[in-house]
Structures are given as C-alpha cells and as structure tokens.
Design a protein around this motif. Structure first.
Motif, PDB file in Angstrom:
ATOM      1  N   ALA B  50       0.816  -1.215   0.000  1.00 45.68           N
ATOM      2  CA  ALA B  50       0.000   0.000   0.000  1.00 45.68           C
ATOM      3  C   ALA B  50       0.847   1.260   0.000  1.00 45.68           C
ATOM      4  O   ALA B  50       0.346   2.345  -0.276  1.00 45.68           O
ATOM      5  CB  ALA B  50      -0.928   0.000   1.221  1.00 45.68           C
ATOM      6  N   ASP B  52       2.544   2.203   2.804  1.00 46.06           N
ATOM      7  CA  ASP B  52       2.453   2.762   4.152  1.00 46.06           C
ATOM      8  C   ASP B  52       3.720   2.590   4.960  1.00 46.06           C
ATOM      9  O   ASP B  52       3.893   3.265   5.972  1.00 46.06           O
ATOM     10  CB  ASP B  52       1.310   2.091   4.929  1.00 46.06           C
ATOM     11  CG  ASP B  52      -0.045   2.571   4.463  1.00 46.06           C
ATOM     12  OD1 ASP B  52      -1.056   1.998   4.898  1.00 46.06           O
ATOM     13  OD2 ASP B  52      -0.087   3.515   3.655  1.00 46.06           O
ATOM     14  N   PRO B  72      -1.206  11.131  -1.006  1.00 45.32           N
ATOM     15  CA  PRO B  72      -2.350  10.252  -0.726  1.00 45.32           C
ATOM     16  C   PRO B  72      -3.336  10.129  -1.882  1.00 45.32           C
ATOM     17  O   PRO B  72      -3.840   9.030  -2.145  1.00 45.32           O
ATOM     18  CB  PRO B  72      -3.012  10.899   0.493  1.00 45.32           C
ATOM     19  CG  PRO B  72      -1.934  11.647   1.159  1.00 45.32           C
ATOM     20  CD  PRO B  72      -1.007  12.112   0.071  1.00 45.32           C
ATOM     21  N   ASP B  73      -3.625  11.226  -2.577  1.00 42.77           N
ATOM     22  CA  ASP B  73      -4.641  11.125  -3.620  1.00 42.77           C
ATOM     23  C   ASP B  73      -4.130  10.325  -4.825  1.00 42.77           C
ATOM     24  O   ASP B  73      -4.887   9.553  -5.433  1.00 42.77           O
ATOM     25  CB  ASP B  73      -5.152  12.506  -4.048  1.00 42.77           C
ATOM     26  CG  ASP B  73      -4.025  13.475  -4.363  1.00 42.77           C
ATOM     27  OD1 ASP B  73      -4.334  14.600  -4.810  1.00 42.77           O
ATOM     28  OD2 ASP B  73      -2.856  13.117  -4.169  1.00 42.77           O
ATOM     29  N   ALA B  76      -4.223   6.732  -3.804  1.00 41.70           N
ATOM     30  CA  ALA B  76      -5.592   6.232  -3.725  1.00 41.70           C
ATOM     31  C   ALA B  76      -6.128   5.849  -5.098  1.00 41.70           C
ATOM     32  O   ALA B  76      -7.028   5.021  -5.215  1.00 41.70           O
ATOM     33  CB  ALA B  76      -6.482   7.285  -3.075  1.00 41.70           C
ATOM     34  N   ARG B  79      -4.456   2.217  -5.546  1.00 42.64           N
ATOM     35  CA  ARG B  79      -4.816   1.085  -4.709  1.00 42.64           C
ATOM     36  C   ARG B  79      -5.808   1.497  -3.620  1.00 42.64           C
ATOM     37  O   ARG B  79      -5.788   2.624  -3.144  1.00 42.64           O
ATOM     38  CB  ARG B  79      -3.555   0.473  -4.056  1.00 42.64           C
ATOM     39  CG  ARG B  79      -2.746   1.476  -3.241  1.00 42.64           C
ATOM     40  CD  ARG B  79      -3.205   1.500  -1.781  1.00 42.64           C
ATOM     41  NE  ARG B  79      -2.459   2.527  -1.046  1.00 42.64           N
ATOM     42  CZ  ARG B  79      -2.986   3.693  -0.684  1.00 42.64           C
ATOM     43  NH1 ARG B  79      -4.244   4.009  -0.985  1.00 42.64           N
ATOM     44  NH2 ARG B  79      -2.252   4.571  -0.006  1.00 42.64           N
ATOM     45  N   PHE B  81      -7.585   0.008   0.258  1.00 44.06           N
ATOM     46  CA  PHE B  81      -7.066  -0.762   1.384  1.00 44.06           C
ATOM     47  C   PHE B  81      -8.147  -0.967   2.425  1.00 44.06           C
ATOM     48  O   PHE B  81      -8.783  -0.019   2.851  1.00 44.06           O
ATOM     49  CB  PHE B  81      -5.886   0.008   2.000  1.00 44.06           C
ATOM     50  CG  PHE B  81      -5.025  -0.819   2.922  1.00 44.06           C
ATOM     51  CD1 PHE B  81      -5.455  -1.130   4.209  1.00 44.06           C
ATOM     52  CD2 PHE B  81      -3.773  -1.265   2.508  1.00 44.06           C
ATOM     53  CE1 PHE B  81      -4.649  -1.883   5.057  1.00 44.06           C
ATOM     54  CE2 PHE B  81      -2.975  -2.009   3.358  1.00 44.06           C
ATOM     55  CZ  PHE B  81      -3.397  -2.325   4.624  1.00 44.06           C
ATOM     56  N   GLU B  83      -8.457  -1.798   6.150  1.00 44.85           N
ATOM     57  CA  GLU B  83      -7.613  -1.917   7.329  1.00 44.85           C
ATOM     58  C   GLU B  83      -8.064  -3.071   8.212  1.00 44.85           C
ATOM     59  O   GLU B  83      -9.235  -3.461   8.199  1.00 44.85           O
ATOM     60  CB  GLU B  83      -7.660  -0.619   8.151  1.00 44.85           C
ATOM     61  CG  GLU B  83      -7.202   0.615   7.403  1.00 44.85           C
ATOM     62  CD  GLU B  83      -8.278   1.149   6.481  1.00 44.85           C
ATOM     63  OE1 GLU B  83      -9.450   0.773   6.662  1.00 44.85           O
ATOM     64  OE2 GLU B  83      -7.956   1.931   5.582  1.00 44.85           O
ATOM     65  N   PHE B 100     -17.503   7.654   1.032  1.00 46.55           N
ATOM     66  CA  PHE B 100     -16.174   8.210   1.328  1.00 46.55           C
ATOM     67  C   PHE B 100     -15.118   7.544   0.456  1.00 46.55           C
ATOM     68  O   PHE B 100     -14.081   8.125   0.153  1.00 46.55           O
ATOM     69  CB  PHE B 100     -15.805   8.013   2.791  1.00 46.55           C
ATOM     70  CG  PHE B 100     -16.586   8.869   3.754  1.00 46.55           C
ATOM     71  CD1 PHE B 100     -16.799   8.443   5.056  1.00 46.55           C
ATOM     72  CD2 PHE B 100     -17.118  10.086   3.357  1.00 46.55           C
ATOM     73  CE1 PHE B 100     -17.521   9.231   5.954  1.00 46.55           C
ATOM     74  CE2 PHE B 100     -17.839  10.873   4.243  1.00 46.55           C
ATOM     75  CZ  PHE B 100     -18.050  10.439   5.547  1.00 46.55           C
ATOM     76  N   TYR B 103     -13.868   9.431  -2.525  1.00 44.78           N
ATOM     77  CA  TYR B 103     -13.416  10.787  -2.207  1.00 44.78           C
ATOM     78  C   TYR B 103     -12.620  11.433  -3.334  1.00 44.78           C
ATOM     79  O   TYR B 103     -12.837  12.594  -3.685  1.00 44.78           O
ATOM     80  CB  TYR B 103     -12.587  10.784  -0.920  1.00 44.78           C
ATOM     81  CG  TYR B 103     -11.923  12.109  -0.633  1.00 44.78           C
ATOM     82  CD1 TYR B 103     -10.541  12.245  -0.674  1.00 44.78           C
ATOM     83  CD2 TYR B 103     -12.687  13.236  -0.348  1.00 44.78           C
ATOM     84  CE1 TYR B 103      -9.934  13.458  -0.420  1.00 44.78           C
ATOM     85  CE2 TYR B 103     -12.086  14.461  -0.098  1.00 44.78           C
ATOM     86  CZ  TYR B 103     -10.715  14.571  -0.127  1.00 44.78           C
ATOM     87  OH  TYR B 103     -10.117  15.773   0.114  1.00 44.78           O
ATOM     88  N   ILE B 104     -11.661  10.671  -3.907  1.00 46.99           N
ATOM     89  CA  ILE B 104     -10.830  11.326  -4.909  1.00 46.99           C
ATOM     90  C   ILE B 104     -11.588  11.576  -6.204  1.00 46.99           C
ATOM     91  O   ILE B 104     -11.147  12.339  -7.058  1.00 46.99           O
ATOM     92  CB  ILE B 104      -9.538  10.541  -5.217  1.00 46.99           C
ATOM     93  CG1 ILE B 104      -9.868   9.085  -5.557  1.00 46.99           C
ATOM     94  CG2 ILE B 104      -8.559  10.642  -4.078  1.00 46.99           C
ATOM     95  CD1 ILE B 104      -8.687   8.330  -6.088  1.00 46.99           C
ATOM     96  N   ASP B 106     -14.708  12.767  -6.092  1.00 51.16           N
ATOM     97  CA  ASP B 106     -15.776  13.704  -5.737  1.00 51.16           C
ATOM     98  C   ASP B 106     -15.918  14.796  -6.790  1.00 51.16           C
ATOM     99  O   ASP B 106     -14.954  15.478  -7.105  1.00 51.16           O
ATOM    100  CB  ASP B 106     -15.464  14.377  -4.389  1.00 51.16           C
ATOM    101  CG  ASP B 106     -16.043  13.567  -3.242  1.00 51.16           C
ATOM    102  OD1 ASP B 106     -15.817  13.952  -2.092  1.00 51.16           O
ATOM    103  OD2 ASP B 106     -16.717  12.560  -3.508  1.00 51.16           O
ATOM    104  N   GLN B 151     -14.114   2.689  -4.070  1.00 46.42           N
ATOM    105  CA  GLN B 151     -12.947   3.469  -4.484  1.00 46.42           C
ATOM    106  C   GLN B 151     -12.514   3.099  -5.902  1.00 46.42           C
ATOM    107  O   GLN B 151     -11.894   3.900  -6.601  1.00 46.42           O
ATOM    108  CB  GLN B 151     -11.799   3.231  -3.499  1.00 46.42           C
ATOM    109  CG  GLN B 151     -10.649   4.212  -3.604  1.00 46.42           C
ATOM    110  CD  GLN B 151      -9.668   4.055  -2.446  1.00 46.42           C
ATOM    111  OE1 GLN B 151     -10.031   3.547  -1.381  1.00 46.42           O
ATOM    112  NE2 GLN B 151      -8.435   4.470  -2.634  1.00 46.42           N
TER     113      GLN B 151
END
Lengths: 339, 251, 313
Positions: B50, B52, B72-73, B76, B79, B81, B83, B100, B103-104, B106, B151
């Motif tokens: 990911a 991270d 982050p965007d 995203a 990939r 994820f 959690e 949510f 989000y990217i 939107d 996503q």
C-alpha cells in the motif's frame, strides 16, 4: 443518518434566531431603556432617514449595547465553528477550544498584545497577537494529538493540564504586572465583553469571516476524516495537511476571540454537539449550524449576565461554563455521548 | 495491464525484521491470499504494497511506478485498502461511509451509481440508511468492504476481510473478491482461515518468519509437511467432497 | 453552495466594516476657545464649556463642588459620596471604581469628573464616545494637594472667586490644627488599618493620605516606617513589627466586622501596643481619606485624639 435539512434553511432559521438575540440583547442593560425606544434607535441607524431619538438612548443602545451584542455574536460564531471542527479533526466529541488548551495558548499572545498595544489601539493589537498565538497553539495541539494517538480521554486530560498551566501563567502575569492596560484575572478565566466597541466589532468581524469562510471548504474533508486517520489516508485524504490546515484556521479565530473577549469556555462543545445532533454529521451543514448556535449561545449568555442590572454583571464565561457543564453532564448521563 | 512488483523487500518494525527479502509479482486477474502464522508478516506485506511502510531495502511498484512516497490522492487512485482494525465512525449512515471511498472522484464523476453498485457487490444495500455505529461488527466489516470497492482502484488490498463474518458472509466476501479480480483487477488478501482462502484464491503465498515459504496454487501450498513445519502443529490435508479444493484439518 | 455562503459572509463583513467606520470611537476634542477646555491627568483634552449638569464620580469631588456653592449643578454621584446631606439623595451611578457607562449616560450630564481611581478605562471611553466629556484629575493625597484640588475644580466650574475663598478657609482650618499639633509633647506611633469587611483588610503606609495626616498631627506613621507603601494586604508580621501605639480604622468597616472585639482579634493586632491597650480610633471614611474640604476638620480631630493632653479641660 442524513437529515432533510438544507443549507438555505439553516441560514434562514439561524438568521432569524440571530436577529431575535440582537433585539433581546439590546433591550437588556444596566439602565432601563424601553423596548420601543431601543427598536427606534436600531431602525434609525439601519434604515435611511432620521428618526427622532434621544442622544442618551442612542448612545446607550447603539454606542454601547449594539457593539457588545455584535461582538458576542461574532465571537460566538467563531467559537462554535471551532468546536465543530476540533471535534471532527481530533475525532473527539469532547473537543472544545478551552478544554484542549488552545484558549490558554492564545491568551499568552493576547496578554502581550494588551501590554504593548493597549495605549495605541485598545484591544486591536491584543486580538491580532491572540490570533497569531492561537494559530501557533493549534499546531501544538495537533502535534500533541498525534503523539497521544487515538485515545480521546487521555488527550483531553493532557489538553486540560496544558491549558490550566498556561492559564495560571497568564493569570499570575496579569496580577504581578498589575498594569491598568492589562485586563484583570477574571478576563483570562471567564471573559468579559465590557470593552466592546465598533472597532472591536470590525476586527472580530474580519476574523469571523476568515475563520468560518476559511473552514467551510474543509467540510467534505472533515467528513472523510471520520473514517479514522488510516482509512482516510487510504481513500486519498492528506490527513496531515487537512488537520493542520483546519486547526490553523481554528487557532486563528479562537485566538482573536481571546484577545477580544477573554477566555470563554464550553461554547465549542455545546455548539458542536447541538449542531451535529440537529442537522446531522455532515460538516457542510454542521459548520454553519454551529456558527449560529455558538453566536446565539454567547449573545444569550451575555444578556443573562447583564439581567442583574445596576452594573452587576456576571462574567460571560461563568455562564457558558455553568450552562455548558450542565449540558455535558446531561449528554453523558443520557448516554448521548460515548466517552 | 495492472501489476504489482515486489523486489527484495526487507522491512524492519520496532527493531525486528518483519519482512526479509520478499520477491513477488502479481498480475491482473489474480486473487492472492497471503497466509501464515501470527507475526509472519502478512499485514506488514500488505501495508508495504500500500506504500504505508518504508522498507530498509528493496521496493514495491504498482503498474511500474514506485508506490512509496506518493501523495495520498495519487496513491488512492492506484490502490484501495481495507484496514485490519475496526474503527468507530460516529454519525454517518452506511451510504455516506461507502461514499467516502469515492473521495478522490468527488465532483468529477457522479458517485451515487458507484455507491449503489459497491453496496450491492458487498451485499449491504439493505443497510444503506442505517447508522454505521449501530451495526454489528460483521455488518460494519462488510460496509467497509463496500467502501473499498467504491474506491474502484485497480489494486484492492484486504487485511483480514472475513474477520467477524459468519460462514455465509465470509464466503460471499471472498466470492466478491474473486469477481473483482476477474474484472482485470488485482486483489491481495491476508487470511487466517486457510480453507476459505484455498477455496477462492487463484494463488496463495505462505509467509513464515518474514520470508515466503511457498507461493503457488492452493494445492501446491497446502502441503501437510510444510504446513506442520510452519504452524508447528500436526496438519492433514484432505480433499473437499464437492469443490475438490484442499481442506486443512489440524491437530 | 460554498460560493453563496462566502458571498453572504463577505457582504456581512462589509456591512460591519461600514458600521464601524460610521461610528468611530474617538475621545471628544473641542473646537471651542482654549479657555473652555481642560487637559486631565490622562492627557485627554475635554470640553468644559458646559458645566450645568455634572456627574461626580468621587465623594471628595462631590463635597468640593458643593462647598464651592455649585451643588445645584450636580445631577449624579457615586457610592463613595456620603457628604453633604444634599448630595446623598442624588441619583447614584454605582461605584466609580467599577464604572458602568450606561448609568452615567442615562443621566444626560454635560460633564463627568473623577480622579485616577476611576476604572475601567473602557467605560470612560464609552462615555466620551457618547459625546460627554470626562475630566480625570490627579489623585491628591497631601495637604497642599487638597488646596490644589479646590483650585482645579473651581477653575473647571468657572467659580474662581469662590475657589479662592474656600481654599483660604480650608487652609486656615489646616493651619489651626497644625498649630495645636505643634504643642504635642509625645509622638505616638500610629497605624492605619483599612477594613471594609472580613475579606478586605489592608494596611496603609507611605504615599497614602493617612500618612500625611498622621505626620501632620505629630504622630509617626508606624506602618510607613516599616516599609509599607500605598495599600497592601494586612500582614500580622508587619503589624507587630511596626508596633503602633494607636490604630486607626474607618468607622464603616469597623462596624461591619462587629466592633472593637472583632477588630482586636484581627491578625497581628493583639501583638501590638495598640491592641494590648485597646487604643483603636475609628473615623468616617470619606472624612479621613477623602482629602476634601473637611480635611482641616479631620486633622484637628486626629490631633486632639492622638494627644489627649492638648484638649482644653
């Protein structure tokens, strides 16, 4: 649960309640001014043309009470929105600018501002320095939040500790320096609206626009933040930048209110919780709703404090703390707040 | 074509080596189940893919580009994820939480179709108007999976997706994962449950003390002697009477 | 949606700014001839062309105005005004040291007069913003200061002749008391303990009016001698170290705490010669601390009380 409220309806209802708060606030004071007279003075200033009003009524209603009510509304709006955003950004339903120590941090700047700038500008320099100290303090709050991790209770305890420590420092300074330029101890613990004038209205108004206007675009991002930092980052939110950015605006606004009216607690807590439970979890609606709630809460608290009349004035922060504290106990005992 | 390339990945966590020289290539259409005992590095591997965690050496790239250090965007878009931890989400309803995930996107696309589609694929459409915090642990897990699907990223990373799910829902989730993979995506999932993994995964990777013990089809990985050695418990492998897939019986 | 909100907020801000510009807070400055303005100790120039309706924020100033024969101009007093009788019945604006602007403005005065004890500054600013001049005088604590004060107030009111006459009369009273005091054979150690209630216990020392009165009455300011400057919270140690033979205190506070027995049980008092001999004298607060027109009278009273041998049998 997304309720059926819409932004226009919030603005209208909020606006109406605000006008009511103004009318009420302007009618109450140390001396007796009849409701009709007060209304006359207001209309004289707001509408074109000239109404025949006595100079004393004009000086009292428009020169003293009106700026005071407006400062209360504007500061309350800032504090209300600050509470909502703090609760979202810190993922903590108890977050409030005083509880997390932000107000105390700002008061350090505000005190310095009074010391160096009172003679020339009244409270203006104090408001500006308070705002600056608030913005810096907000970064400290964010740093603290990251270190403590996801535990709400521990974070609040640390915030209370830091806040009390700084507040004691400021109070000691105000006593030790003993200078008429610096507001006395009550101001730093319970606020005070006595020095409100039209200049203060303009300066606080500016910060209100900057704060509320600056935070509104963060609404969607704060919504996504409720997933938790990990998941929010995974769906594409830059958690660090959004949190620091939102907190910077919060710190700026809260700092300005501390410079103008001292430390007034519980407004953010009450306004945030009331807004969320009334209009739902979306920040797009909760931010304006809490702006109105906070504004009206502070204006009403000030009016209540002045009802004793004859110069006897209960400091506004005392009233917001009593009412806010009772509300908090209510929330916990009826389990509307998972702590 | 979507691909994941893990080369000589070594990761250290809290002073100890969590992953030791991992080499792995995954192509589109694969559902990879990463299995192994506690502490073998399953979650760490997923988080490394990911982007991270920062490796001590080695690299991970998705579609040829390194995943580490991406904003982050951008990450995203590459990939999604799921959690491992269950997080409290106050106030929002299921539809919002699933939303949510988009989000990217939107304002760029009309997400409501995507949200409805994701909820349907995760089997949570009937929960759409319920508040997330009022759901059971298993229901919340499935909603989170819907959020991940919403996503719409080419690589889907799932950390213990069947956690808290009953048998029926666990299989349903893995079937959804398999369908995702089939639509030209990559799905990498960690799993405690060897049998559910073996039934749905196209490939299994067995981790042991930070290294790949074996990688290949479920039948080739679920070998009794290897499993006994890795898990430290006597293991027998039988054949499922209906599906024919290997079933691990321990003890 | 966001744009509409921003637009509303910006419009509101502009309106507020316009309101502010239309209502500047500037202290009143005068365009009248120089003789009808007065620059107070705070450096602010006030228009004193109309002194027909006066609010006096300190008891001694009220007394002085009445003694000058201009009592009919006073429309408002504060709580520290206890003399003369005619003044006490006038409308009160509360305590000058906790000034509320509204109370003053409601009386529609043409002049407000007070000294440096008046607080807070924001209330003074608010009254000035309403177009009412506020003259702030320097606080006088010495005997020559009393005379100066009379002259200043008379000048503001435009009654210079009456001012000279009053000043002469007060000076004569003071001189008479000083003459009597010069005949004293002993210089008792005197300490002033200010009491207003169980929580307000202060010691007055150097720089307070009591210091100058005690010294003029041929006494020794015992508290000033041990380093007490201005008004400080009562400290038993300092009181005992000062060893006053006589303690002075205001009558009002003395009665509030319950009289002699209670006073004697205040921290440190029993450890002083005054406490042991129960030598406690109490005086009307305005009389002894006001430094007003009755100062000569107060001084004579003190001289006679401190030196009983001087009273004519």
């Amino acid at each position: 649960m997304i309720t059926r409220h819409s932004l226009p309806s919030i603005l209208i209802v909020g606006g109406l309640f605000t006008i009511a708060a103004v009318v009420l606030g302007v009618s109450v004071g140390s001396t007796t001014v009849s409701f009709a007279t007060a209304l006359e003075v207001m209309l004289d200033h707001l509408l074109p043309g000239d109404l025949d009003t006595s100079a004393q009524a004009d000086a009292i209603v428009w020169g003293i009470r009106m700026p005071r009510v407006l400062v209360a509304l504007l500061a309350g709006a800032i504090l209300g929105v600050a509470g909502t955003v703090l609760q979202g950004a810190l993922r903590n339903p108890l977050a409030d600018s005083q509880l997390v120590g932000l107000s105390a941090a700002a008061s350090v700047g505000a005190l310095s501002g009074y010391w160096i700038g009172y003679a020339s500008s009244g409270s203006t320099v104090a408001i500006l320095l308070g705002a600056a100290a608030g913005a810096v303090g907000a970064q400290a709050v964010w740093w603290l939040a990251r270190r403590v991790g996801g535990e709400p209770t521990r974070f609040i305890l640390v915030g209370i500790g830091m806040g009390l420590g700084l507040a004691a420092l400021v109070a000691t300074a105000s006593i030790a320096i003993h200078d008429p330029r610096i507001p006395d101890v009550t101001f730093w613990f319970f606020g005070g609206l006595g020095a409100a004038n039209w200049t203060v209205v303009a300066v606080v108004g500016f910060f209100a626009v900057v704060t509320v206007g600056g935070l509104f675009p963060f609404a969607r991002m704060l919504d996504v933040l409720s997933l938790g930092h990990n998941a929010a980052s995974h769906v594409g939110l830059n958690v660090g930048r959004v949190s620091a950015g939102a907190l910077a605006f919060v710190g700026l606004g809260v700092g300005a209110t501390v410079g103008a009216i001292g430390v007034v607690g519980f407004v953010g807590l009450v306004a945030g919780r009331v807004a969320f439970s009334t209009v739902g979890p979306q920040h797009r609606l909760a931010i304006p709703a809490s702006a109105f709630t906070g504004a009206i809460f502070v204006a009403l608290a000030d009016t209540i404090g002045r009802v004793g009349g004859r110069g006897f004035e209960v400091p506004i922060g005392l009233i917001t703390t009593v009412l806010g504290g009772a509300y908090l106990v209510y929330l916990i005992t009826t389990r509307r707040l998972a702590v | 074509m979507t691909s994941i390339e893990v080369s000589e990945l070594t990761v250290q966590l809290k002073g100890r080596v969590a992953l030791d020289g991992i080499d792995l290539s995954v192509e589109a259409g694969e559902l990879v189940a990463v299995v192994g005992p506690n502490g073998s590095g399953k979650s760490t591997l997923l988080r490394a893919i990911a982007g991270d965690v920062e490796p001590v050496s080695g690299a991970v790239s998705i579609n040829g580009d390194p995943i580490l250090g991406l904003p982050p965007d951008t990450a995203a878009a590459r990939r999604s994820f799921l959690e491992q931890e269950h997080v409290k989400i106050a106030g929002f309803d299921v539809r919002s939480v699933v939303g949510f995930g988009a989000y990217i996107s939107d304002g760029v696309t009309e997400p409501s179709d995507r949200v409805e589609g994701a909820m349907a694929r995760a089997g949570v459409t009937d929960l759409a108007d319920r508040r997330f915090e009022e759901l059971s642990g298993g229901e919340q897990r499935r909603v989170s999976i819907a959020r991940v699907l919403c996503q719409n990223a080419p690589v889907v990373l799932l950390d213990e997706p069947t956690d808290s799910l009953d048998l029926g829902h666990a299989h349903a989730v893995m079937r959804t994962a398999r369908d995702e993979a089939a639509s030209h995506k990559i799905v990498v999932s960690t799993s405690h449950d060897l049998n559910i993994a073996s039934q749905h995964a196209t490939r299994m990777v067995l981790l042991h003390r930070g290294r790949i013990a074996r990688s290949g089809t479920p039948a080739s990985v679920l070998e009794p002697k290897l499993l006994s050695e890795v898990y430290g418990v006597t293991v027998t492998v039988i054949t499922h009477p209906t599906t024919g897939s290997p079933v691990v019986v321990s003890g | 949606m966001a744009f509409r909100t921003a637009f509303t907020l910006v419009t509101a801000a502009v309106l507020l700014a316009a309101c502010s510009a239309a209502n500047p807070d500037t202290p009143v400055t005068t365009s009248a001839t120089p003789s009808s303005t007065f620059v107070g100790i705070d450096g602010v120039q006030s228009d004193i062309s109309d002194t027909s309706r006066i609010v006096a924020l300190n008891g001694d100033l009220t007394e002085t105005i009445f003694a000058l024969g201009a009592g009919d101009r006073v429309v408002g007093i504060d709580l520290t005004t206890t003399y003369p009788e005619a003044a006490v019945g006038l409308p009160s604006v509360g305590l000058g040291r906790r000034l509320v602007a509204e109370e003053v403005i409601a009386l529609a005065p043409t002049l407000v007069i007070g000294d440096t004890q008046i607080e807070p500054q924001s209330s003074i600013d608010q009254i000035r913003a309403a177009g009412i001049p506020v003259v702030i005088l320097d606080l006088q604590v010495t005997l020559p200061g009393v005379i100066r004060k009379i002259g200043t107030v008379a000048g503001i009111l435009g009654v210079e002749e009456e001012g000279l006459a009053l000043a002469a009369a007060v000076q004569a009273d003071i001189d008479q008391a000083l003459v009597v005091a010069s005949g004293a054979t002993a210089a008792p150690r005197v300490g002033y303990v200010y009491v207003r209630g169980p929580e307000t216990l202060l010691m007055f020392g150097n720089g307070m009016p009591t210091h100058f009165l005690i010294e003029a009455a041929s006494g020794i300011d015992a508290l000033g001698e041990v380093g007490v400057t201005f008004a400080v919270p009562l400290s038993a140690e300092s009181l005992v170290a000062a060893a006053p033979d006589v303690l002075l205190t205001p009558t009002e506070g003395f009665e509030i705490i319950g009289g002699l027995d209670s006073f004697l049980s205040l921290p440190g008092v029993s450890g002083t010669p005054a406490g042991r001999t129960q030598s406690v004298l109490h005086y009307d607060e305005a009389l002894m601390l006001g430094m007003g027109p009755r100062t000569g009278e107060a001084l004579m009273q003190l001289v006679l009380d401190l030196h009983p041998e001087l009273s004519t049998p």
